[in-house]
Write a protein that holds these residues in place. Structure first.
Motif, PDB file in Angstrom:
ATOM      1  N   ALA A 153       0.830  -1.213   0.000  1.00 16.62           N
ATOM      2  CA  ALA A 153       0.000   0.000   0.000  1.00 16.62           C
ATOM      3  C   ALA A 153       0.862   1.259   0.000  1.00 16.62           C
ATOM      4  O   ALA A 153       0.540   2.245  -0.680  1.00 16.62           O
ATOM      5  N   ASN A 154       1.968   1.237   0.753  1.00 17.28           N
ATOM      6  CA  ASN A 154       2.898   2.371   0.738  1.00 17.28           C
ATOM      7  C   ASN A 154       3.455   2.601  -0.670  1.00 17.28           C
ATOM      8  O   ASN A 154       3.540   3.741  -1.142  1.00 17.28           O
ATOM      9  N   ALA A 155       3.852   1.533  -1.336  1.00 14.93           N
ATOM     10  CA  ALA A 155       4.423   1.657  -2.681  1.00 14.93           C
ATOM     11  C   ALA A 155       3.397   2.250  -3.649  1.00 14.93           C
ATOM     12  O   ALA A 155       3.743   3.130  -4.456  1.00 14.93           O
TER      13      ALA A 155
ATOM     14  N   ALA B 245       3.796   5.904  -5.434  1.00 15.11           N
ATOM     15  CA  ALA B 245       3.762   5.991  -6.896  1.00 15.11           C
ATOM     16  C   ALA B 245       2.742   7.043  -7.340  1.00 15.11           C
ATOM     17  O   ALA B 245       2.978   7.783  -8.305  1.00 15.11           O
ATOM     18  N   LYS B 246       1.632   7.136  -6.645  1.00  7.32           N
ATOM     19  CA  LYS B 246       0.584   8.089  -7.019  1.00  7.32           C
ATOM     20  C   LYS B 246       0.933   9.514  -6.595  1.00  7.32           C
ATOM     21  O   LYS B 246       0.761  10.452  -7.369  1.00  7.32           O
ATOM     22  N   PHE B 247       1.416   9.686  -5.353  1.00  8.58           N
ATOM     23  CA  PHE B 247       1.574  11.021  -4.793  1.00  8.58           C
ATOM     24  C   PHE B 247       3.003  11.555  -4.798  1.00  8.58           C
ATOM     25  O   PHE B 247       3.223  12.750  -4.606  1.00  8.58           O
ATOM     26  N   GLY B 248       3.991  10.679  -4.953  1.00  6.46           N
ATOM     27  CA  GLY B 248       5.376  11.129  -5.023  1.00  6.46           C
ATOM     28  C   GLY B 248       6.020  11.423  -3.679  1.00  6.46           C
ATOM     29  O   GLY B 248       7.065  12.061  -3.627  1.00  6.46           O
ATOM     30  N   HIS B 249       5.400  10.974  -2.610  1.00 10.01           N
ATOM     31  CA  HIS B 249       5.972  11.136  -1.262  1.00 10.01           C
ATOM     32  C   HIS B 249       5.423  10.043  -0.360  1.00 10.01           C
ATOM     33  O   HIS B 249       4.455   9.367  -0.710  1.00 10.01           O
ATOM     34  N   VAL B 250       6.078   9.886   0.800  1.00  7.90           N
ATOM     35  CA  VAL B 250       5.633   8.867   1.739  1.00  7.90           C
ATOM     36  C   VAL B 250       4.234   9.190   2.257  1.00  7.90           C
ATOM     37  O   VAL B 250       3.829  10.349   2.313  1.00  7.90           O
TER      38      VAL B 250
ATOM     39  N   PRO C 198      -7.400   7.040  -2.691  1.00  6.48           N
ATOM     40  CA  PRO C 198      -8.190   7.597  -3.802  1.00  6.48           C
ATOM     41  C   PRO C 198      -8.229   9.137  -3.854  1.00  6.48           C
ATOM     42  O   PRO C 198      -8.710   9.711  -4.824  1.00  6.48           O
ATOM     43  N   ASN C 199      -7.740   9.809  -2.827  1.00  8.67           N
ATOM     44  CA  ASN C 199      -7.797  11.278  -2.788  1.00  8.67           C
ATOM     45  C   ASN C 199      -7.115  11.909  -3.988  1.00  8.67           C
ATOM     46  O   ASN C 199      -6.184  11.352  -4.564  1.00  8.67           O
ATOM     47  N   GLU C 200      -7.552  13.116  -4.301  1.00  9.60           N
ATOM     48  CA  GLU C 200      -6.859  13.946  -5.285  1.00  9.60           C
ATOM     49  C   GLU C 200      -5.576  14.450  -4.633  1.00  9.60           C
ATOM     50  O   GLU C 200      -5.522  14.628  -3.406  1.00  9.60           O
ATOM     51  N   PRO C 201      -4.530  14.713  -5.428  1.00 11.47           N
ATOM     52  CA  PRO C 201      -3.264  15.178  -4.848  1.00 11.47           C
ATOM     53  C   PRO C 201      -3.396  16.418  -3.961  1.00 11.47           C
ATOM     54  O   PRO C 201      -2.783  16.468  -2.887  1.00 11.47           O
ATOM     55  N   ALA C 202      -4.181  17.401  -4.348  1.00  9.35           N
ATOM     56  CA  ALA C 202      -4.314  18.616  -3.531  1.00  9.35           C
ATOM     57  C   ALA C 202      -4.955  18.309  -2.183  1.00  9.35           C
ATOM     58  O   ALA C 202      -4.539  18.847  -1.146  1.00  9.35           O
ATOM     59  N   THR C 203      -5.943  17.444  -2.182  1.00 12.02           N
ATOM     60  CA  THR C 203      -6.595  17.044  -0.933  1.00 12.02           C
ATOM     61  C   THR C 203      -5.608  16.302  -0.045  1.00 12.02           C
ATOM     62  O   THR C 203      -5.494  16.580   1.158  1.00 12.02           O
TER      63      THR C 203
END
Length: 167
Positions: free
Chosen positions: A105-107, A111-116, A138-143
């Motif tokens: 799940a961390n990986a 991969a989606k958000f670019g940070h831990v 599932p969140n959007e990056p800004a959220t």
């Protein structure tokens, strides 16, 4: 971070270089450390915690990513880092299947958000952290950025309190 508690007065009176080092142990963002230090003298502990909140709210995305980079993955506390070990205490003794799920799940999150994935782990079980990770994926990056910012503020509050009170 030092395990030796400081009094509020001794922290407030610490010279600028040492204060910056102490603050960088709380949060890896130099912009955050500089912003908190600039609010000195603090009238009381609440003012210091308020300075944390204000500095965290003002961090740019780049500064926020720098702060997050100072945190290990959930399920993989940094060896030799007492705060990391203590904050992720619930991971010790977790079964291997759960730790494997956390790694996967961390990986996917990274991969989606670019940070831990950042969560205030203090007092949470491994299963609860995994559930939160899955819920937030599932969140959007800004959220997600704003949720992570809030989690960092909580972590910093705990670290500041621990710095002043000890364990």
């Amino acid at each position: 971070m030092t395990d030796r508690p400081l009094t509020f007065d001794s922290l407030a009176a610490t010279d600028a270089g040492e204060l910056r080092r102490i603050l960088l142990d709380v949060c890896a963002s130099p912009a955050w450390a500089d912003a908190v230090a600039a609010t000195r003298p603090w009238r009381d502990r609440r003012a210091l915690l308020d300075a944390n909140a204000e500095a965290m709210a003002a961090l740019s995305i780049t500064d926020l990513h720098e702060a997050m980079a100072g945190h290990p993955r959930i399920g993989a506390p940094e060896p030799g880092h007492d705060a990391s070990r203590r904050e992720q205490a619930a991971v010790r003794g977790a079964d291997e299947a759960l730790l494997d799920e956390l790694r996967r799940a961390n990986a996917a999150y990274e991969a989606k958000f670019g940070h831990v994935f950042l969560i205030c782990a203090t007092g949470r079980t491994s299963a609860a952290m995994l559930a939160a990770l899955r819920e937030r994926h599932p969140n959007e990056p800004a959220t997600e950025t704003e949720i992570a910012r809030g989690e960092l503020r909580k972590i910093n509050d705990i670290r500041i309190t621990r710095l002043l009170d000890g364990d």
